[in-house]
Design an enzyme around this catalytic site. Structure first.
Site, PDB file in Angstrom:
ATOM      1  N   GLU A  70       0.831  -1.210   0.000  1.00  0.00           N
ATOM      2  CA  GLU A  70       0.000   0.000   0.000  1.00  0.00           C
ATOM      3  C   GLU A  70       0.867   1.263   0.000  1.00  0.00           C
ATOM      4  O   GLU A  70       0.592   2.236  -0.691  1.00  0.00           O
ATOM      5  CB  GLU A  70      -0.924  -0.002   1.225  1.00  0.00           C
ATOM      6  CG  GLU A  70      -2.048  -1.014   1.096  1.00  0.00           C
ATOM      7  CD  GLU A  70      -2.765  -1.259   2.416  1.00  0.00           C
ATOM      8  OE1 GLU A  70      -3.982  -1.423   2.386  1.00  0.00           O
ATOM      9  OE2 GLU A  70      -2.089  -1.263   3.473  1.00  0.00           O
ATOM     10  N   SER A  80      34.964  12.976  21.363  1.00  0.00           N
ATOM     11  CA  SER A  80      34.777  11.570  21.649  1.00  0.00           C
ATOM     12  C   SER A  80      34.262  11.446  23.089  1.00  0.00           C
ATOM     13  O   SER A  80      33.977  12.453  23.729  1.00  0.00           O
ATOM     14  CB  SER A  80      36.126  10.894  21.479  1.00  0.00           C
ATOM     15  OG  SER A  80      35.939   9.535  21.333  1.00  0.00           O
ATOM     16  N   ASP A  97      26.283   1.278  18.201  1.00  0.00           N
ATOM     17  CA  ASP A  97      27.519   0.871  17.543  1.00  0.00           C
ATOM     18  C   ASP A  97      27.392   1.088  16.040  1.00  0.00           C
ATOM     19  O   ASP A  97      27.007   0.203  15.296  1.00  0.00           O
ATOM     20  CB  ASP A  97      27.771  -0.611  17.851  1.00  0.00           C
ATOM     21  CG  ASP A  97      29.231  -0.964  17.679  1.00  0.00           C
ATOM     22  OD1 ASP A  97      30.042  -0.052  17.439  1.00  0.00           O
ATOM     23  OD2 ASP A  97      29.558  -2.158  17.798  1.00  0.00           O
ATOM     24  N   GLU A 117      23.866   8.642  15.414  1.00  0.00           N
ATOM     25  CA  GLU A 117      24.622   7.489  14.946  1.00  0.00           C
ATOM     26  C   GLU A 117      23.837   6.795  13.838  1.00  0.00           C
ATOM     27  O   GLU A 117      22.648   6.530  13.993  1.00  0.00           O
ATOM     28  CB  GLU A 117      24.792   6.537  16.144  1.00  0.00           C
ATOM     29  CG  GLU A 117      25.958   5.621  16.035  1.00  0.00           C
ATOM     30  CD  GLU A 117      27.267   6.260  16.506  1.00  0.00           C
ATOM     31  OE1 GLU A 117      27.281   7.458  16.888  1.00  0.00           O
ATOM     32  OE2 GLU A 117      28.279   5.552  16.468  1.00  0.00           O
ATOM     33  N   TYR A 119      20.918  11.681  19.256  1.00  0.00           N
ATOM     34  CA  TYR A 119      20.997  11.733  20.713  1.00  0.00           C
ATOM     35  C   TYR A 119      21.614  13.002  21.285  1.00  0.00           C
ATOM     36  O   TYR A 119      21.896  13.064  22.465  1.00  0.00           O
ATOM     37  CB  TYR A 119      21.786  10.521  21.228  1.00  0.00           C
ATOM     38  CG  TYR A 119      23.085  10.270  20.489  1.00  0.00           C
ATOM     39  CD1 TYR A 119      24.124  11.186  20.557  1.00  0.00           C
ATOM     40  CD2 TYR A 119      23.253   9.121  19.716  1.00  0.00           C
ATOM     41  CE1 TYR A 119      25.303  10.977  19.876  1.00  0.00           C
ATOM     42  CE2 TYR A 119      24.436   8.901  19.039  1.00  0.00           C
ATOM     43  CZ  TYR A 119      25.453   9.835  19.117  1.00  0.00           C
ATOM     44  OH  TYR A 119      26.614   9.623  18.447  1.00  0.00           O
ATOM     45  N   LYS A 145      25.036  10.489  30.932  1.00  0.00           N
ATOM     46  CA  LYS A 145      25.178  11.932  30.735  1.00  0.00           C
ATOM     47  C   LYS A 145      24.591  12.692  31.911  1.00  0.00           C
ATOM     48  O   LYS A 145      23.512  12.332  32.399  1.00  0.00           O
ATOM     49  CB  LYS A 145      24.462  12.363  29.446  1.00  0.00           C
ATOM     50  CG  LYS A 145      25.048  11.723  28.209  1.00  0.00           C
ATOM     51  CD  LYS A 145      24.268  12.041  26.941  1.00  0.00           C
ATOM     52  CE  LYS A 145      24.938  11.357  25.756  1.00  0.00           C
ATOM     53  NZ  LYS A 145      24.174  11.486  24.511  1.00  0.00           N
ATOM     54  N   CYS A 180      56.846 -26.805   7.870  1.00  0.00           N
ATOM     55  CA  CYS A 180      57.157 -27.750   6.810  1.00  0.00           C
ATOM     56  C   CYS A 180      58.181 -27.030   5.942  1.00  0.00           C
ATOM     57  O   CYS A 180      57.918 -25.940   5.447  1.00  0.00           O
ATOM     58  CB  CYS A 180      55.884 -28.052   6.007  1.00  0.00           C
ATOM     59  SG  CYS A 180      56.235 -28.910   4.479  1.00  0.00           S
TER      60      CYS A 180
HETATM   61  S1  IVH Z   1      27.309  11.459  23.087  1.00  0.00           S
HETATM   62  C1  IVH Z   1      29.638  15.363  23.111  1.00  0.00           C
HETATM   63  N1  IVH Z   1      25.642   9.418  22.971  1.00  0.00           N
HETATM   64  O1  IVH Z   1      30.245   7.036  20.684  1.00  0.00           O
HETATM   65  C2  IVH Z   1      28.703  14.226  22.847  1.00  0.00           C
HETATM   66  N2  IVH Z   1      27.663   9.265  21.737  1.00  0.00           N
HETATM   67  O2  IVH Z   1      32.949   6.767  21.746  1.00  0.00           O
HETATM   68  C3  IVH Z   1      29.428  12.996  22.548  1.00  0.00           C
HETATM   69  N3  IVH Z   1      27.890   7.179  20.427  1.00  0.00           N
HETATM   70  O3  IVH Z   1      31.648   9.733  18.936  1.00  0.00           O
HETATM   71  C4  IVH Z   1      28.634  11.892  22.035  1.00  0.00           C
HETATM   72  N4  IVH Z   1      25.968   6.292  21.041  1.00  0.00           N
HETATM   73  O4  IVH Z   1      29.726   8.429  17.821  1.00  0.00           O
HETATM   74  C5  IVH Z   1      26.826   9.920  22.558  1.00  0.00           C
HETATM   75  N5  IVH Z   1      24.060   7.714  22.950  1.00  0.00           N
HETATM   76  C6  IVH Z   1      25.230   8.211  22.533  1.00  0.00           C
HETATM   77  C7  IVH Z   1      26.077   7.495  21.656  1.00  0.00           C
HETATM   78  C8  IVH Z   1      27.298   8.054  21.271  1.00  0.00           C
HETATM   79  C9  IVH Z   1      27.074   6.140  20.304  1.00  0.00           C
HETATM   80  C10 IVH Z   1      29.210   7.295  19.788  1.00  0.00           C
HETATM   81  C11 IVH Z   1      29.509   8.645  19.191  1.00  0.00           C
HETATM   82  C12 IVH Z   1      30.808   9.073  19.841  1.00  0.00           C
HETATM   83  C13 IVH Z   1      31.374   7.783  20.283  1.00  0.00           C
HETATM   84  C14 IVH Z   1      32.354   7.955  21.408  1.00  0.00           C
END
Ligand code: IVH
Length: 706
Positions: A59, A106, A141, A198, A250, A327, A463
């Site tokens: 559909e 990171s 991931d 991601e 996120y 966080k 060998c």
């Molecule tokens: S927060 C300043 N939240 O993990 C904000 N990162 O190892 C930084 N990642 O580069 C990122 N899931 O690519 C955040 N729920 C999540 C995440 C996440 C995967 C990745 C992201 C980051 C990497 C760091």
């Protein structure tokens, strides 16, 4: 995102459009087109973001075609945010580098409850608070991206790149249907916003995609993360669409809010004051944020509990996660805590442990490699582990087997951390019932039956019969491989097949194949035969260093092969080189020199090279005259750390183009160490040798330009 009233209206409109599609009617005009687009966006949202579709695929396709058809008749009504405009047409796009509005940092890592408690303690000390509110969500991931929306439209999507600059991948990102092309940020007074997230591939999509690859006889992808990150820079957006990617958003890194007291309710303004509110706002606007997966808690203990709970259930999720992200929930507090040059102080990743499983070790096979090394491979009862089914694992050598106390019939614990090759952690002797048997190492080659030998300093048995079939086959496979002579469309399977059928018995045989006979084999049509012949012919002109590498001389990797090739006019010059002369070359130590010398002393090897010359292969160093004029002639270079502008391979090629030589380690023979970001032990070591010039990427570029 949609209230009940809206859903009702949209459902009614859906029915009416379906009816029109069935009667092959055209839409009346612009108002209708816009309504149909809204209907399609609604169903995309139900399907891709909520995973609760209200329409069958069939559909949905009918409605989509109705829109396509109408737009074709009224091209003046096509708008860039129409659902039909996701599919880009630019074949072979190239990617423009763009600057991130805010650097993409990171995350710091934690591995256990203590690490998390540490993180909490520091945050409390810095803020002076007794208890901190945290928001916890999965660590997806995949591959991170940045999205920019201006005046409610997606205007730019970029890869992370080096964190400061990434690639513009807007066209590819538009293929991902859980990313809205438009979103009503203006209703929150927001005119520009940058969102981070991601790109992932679900486990299901990954399996389907790999099945497709298998059906086409193509090699499969290692895991969903590689599948996702490899998709972002694909040249043809249609290939991206085929991969059924998904996205979780996120983080909001930046936004501009107009002064809009009237339509910005207090409730909405408050959303952006906390991380959990931000996730909710994104969800309300039609983004797939971890709204359902997130949890808000007070203090660190419930954080730890939630992380461990999630870890226990990770295999039941439809997508891969490699940990959780914790966080600080209050954005004002986040700002107060700030960041280091590498990661924010208000967030930390909690990394999951390597996945483990127990299974039975049923047998041990012994495989003979290119250099004659005999490797024991444990055959296991197949077991599913972190995205792949494992049924055999290398157990390296006799000592390793002893150390791990492995017996045939044992239960064994195996693990796989992320991408890493699965390993046996240990055997479980407590589960033995007495029927287990010792693993007996053979004293003759499992293939040619000649006696095995072992050097005192080594752990491996070899060998040493250079005519041993297994070795010959592995040598040919190495010769044709990508990093050596790069004979495309040859591959392991063909080498083995031709060898078994007696159509190929050594390396020169590659250039003397009986194509008529191969043409009679099943699976070899004219086209594949032509491809093979062309690839083989083309390889005759490969530069000398590829041939040197392809010979498979022990201890000669790609870098050494380049040094070697550059040091002679013709490959047979090595016949007259002494070990002492070889050691004088950059990057060549005693062990390597001995091995090279030994190779060129061997009559059979010299015969083979002469034979290759008569077959038309290039055995001369063609590049030599050109590079003689290069400004960096004879200077040695080593790159370490992450470069900001160049890829490592690009930088190396630039140095080589001017006669520079790439070496693999820091030693007194090194002239220039080029350091990028996060340079580690090589940098430290080089600082101690004062003849080495340590330069930045910028300085390197200047050097090349001069
Ligand atoms: S927060 C300043 N939240 O993990 C904000 N990162 O190892 C930084 N990642 O580069 C990122 N899931 O690519 C955040 N729920 C999540 C995440 C996440 C995967 C990745 C992201 C980051 C990497 C760091």
């Amino acid at each position: 995102m949609y209230d009940n009233k809206q859903i009702q209206v949209l459902q009614q409109q859906t029915l009416s459009f379906l009816l029109q599609a069935g009667q092959q009617k055209n839409l009346a005009g612009p108002a209708d087109i816009n309504q149909l687009r809204d209907v399609l966006r609604f169903h995309e949202y139900r399907y891709y973001v909520m995973s609760e579709p209200l329409l069958s695929d069939y559909e949905y396709d009918r409605l989509y075609q109705l829109l396509q058809h109408t737009e074709k008749q009224h091209p003046e009504l096509i708008s860039t945010d129409s659902p039909t405009q996701r599919v880009g047409s630019s074949l072979n796009q190239s990617f423009v580098t763009v600057q991130h509005l805010v650097p993409m940092l990171s995350l710091d890592n934690s591995y256990n409850a203590d690490d998390l408690a540490d993180f909490d303690r520091k945050a409390r000390e810095l803020s002076g608070l007794d208890t901190i509110e945290y928001c916890i969500e999965p660590k997806f991931d995949g591959a991170s991206i940045s999205l920019i929306y201006e005046n409610d439209r997606l205007v730019r999507a970029a890869t992370r790149g080096d964190g400061v600059e990434g690639d513009d991948i807007t066209t590819n990102i538009k293929q991902i249907r859980s990313i809205p092309l438009t979103a009503a940020f203006s209703s929150y007074g927001i005119s520009q916003i940058e969102i981070r997230g991601e790109i992932i591939m679900s486990k299901n999509a990954f399996e389907k995609y790999n099945a497709l690859l298998v059906a086409q006889n193509l090699s499969t992808l290692a895991n969903p993360r590689n599948a996702a990150s490899g998709s972002l820079r694909m040249k043809d957006p249609k290939d991206v669409a085929q991969r059924s990617l998904d996205a979780f958003l996120y983080h909001v890194s930046y936004f501009i809010k107009e002064d809009t007291k009237d339509h910005l309710s207090t409730a909405n303004a408050n959303l952006l004051a906390s991380h959990s509110g931000t996730l909710e706002l994104l969800w309300n606007l039609g983004f797939r944020s971890p709204q359902k997966e997130k949890r808000v808690v007070q203090g660190i203990q419930p954080v730890i509990d939630y992380c461990l709970d999630f870890e226990a259930g990770r295999d039941n999720l439809p997508y891969e996660i490699d940990g959780m992200v914790v966080k600080v929930n209050d954005i004002a507090l986040q700002d107060q805590l700030g960041m280091t040059s590498h990661h924010p102080r208000w967030a930390i990743a909690f990394k999951f442990k390597a996945r483990q499983a127990t299974t039975k070790l049923r047998a041990v096979d012994f495989q003979v490699g290119r250099t004659g090394a005999v490797t024991p491979v444990a055959k296991l009862d197949p077991v599913y582990l972190g995205g792949v089914t494992v049924s055999s694992i290398s157990v390296h050598n006799e000592e390793y087997i002893k150390e791990k106390d492995l017996k045939i019939g044992d239960s064994v614990l195996i693990e796989r951390a992320g991408d890493v090759i699965p390993q046996i952690v240990k055997s479980l002797p407590e589960l033995r019932d007495g029927t287990e048997q010792d693993i007996i190492f053979p004293n003759v080659c499992p293939v040619c039956k000649s006696e095995l030998s072992k050097e005192e300093t080594e752990a491996v048995w070899r060998c040493i019969n250079i005519e041993c079939e297994a070795q010959v086959v592995e040598k040919i496979i190495h010769f044709v491989s990508k990093d050596a002579m790069d004979i495309k469309s040859f591959g392991d399977a063909n080498v083995r097949k031709f060898y078994e059928l007696g159509l190929l018995k050594d390396i020169p045989g590659i250039y003397e194949l009986a194509y008529e006979q191969i043409g009679e084999l099943e699976g070899f049509g004219k086209k594949s035969l032509d491809n093979l012949r062309t690839a083989i012919e083309a390889s005759k002109q490969q530069p000398l260093h590829r041939l040197v590498y392809g010979l498979g001389i022990r201890f000669v990797g790609e870098t050494t092969a380049k040094t070697l090739a550059n040091s002679v006019e013709h490959i047979l010059d090595f016949k007259n080189k002494t070990e002492e002369e070889l050691i004088r070359l950059e990057d060549v130590g005693g062990k390597v020199a001995k091995s090279i010398h030994h190779f060129f002393l061997n009559e059979q090897n010299i015969h083979m090279l002469e034979h290759l010359a008569t077959l038309g292969l290039q055995l001369k160093n063609q590049k030599k005259e050109v590079v003689a004029a290069g400004a960096l002639m004879g200077k040695t270079f080593l790159f370490t750390g992450t470069l900001a502008k160049l890829k490592r391979s690009e930088a190396e090629a630039m140095a080589e183009a001017q006669g520079g030589i790439i070496v693999s380690g820091v030693s007194v023979k090194l002239n220039y160490l080029v350091v990028g970001e996060d340079a580690g032990s090589k940098f430290e070591k080089a600082k101690k040798i004062n003849t080495i010039k340590i330069i930045s990427e910028e300085e390197f570029l200047q050097l090349v330009a001069e």
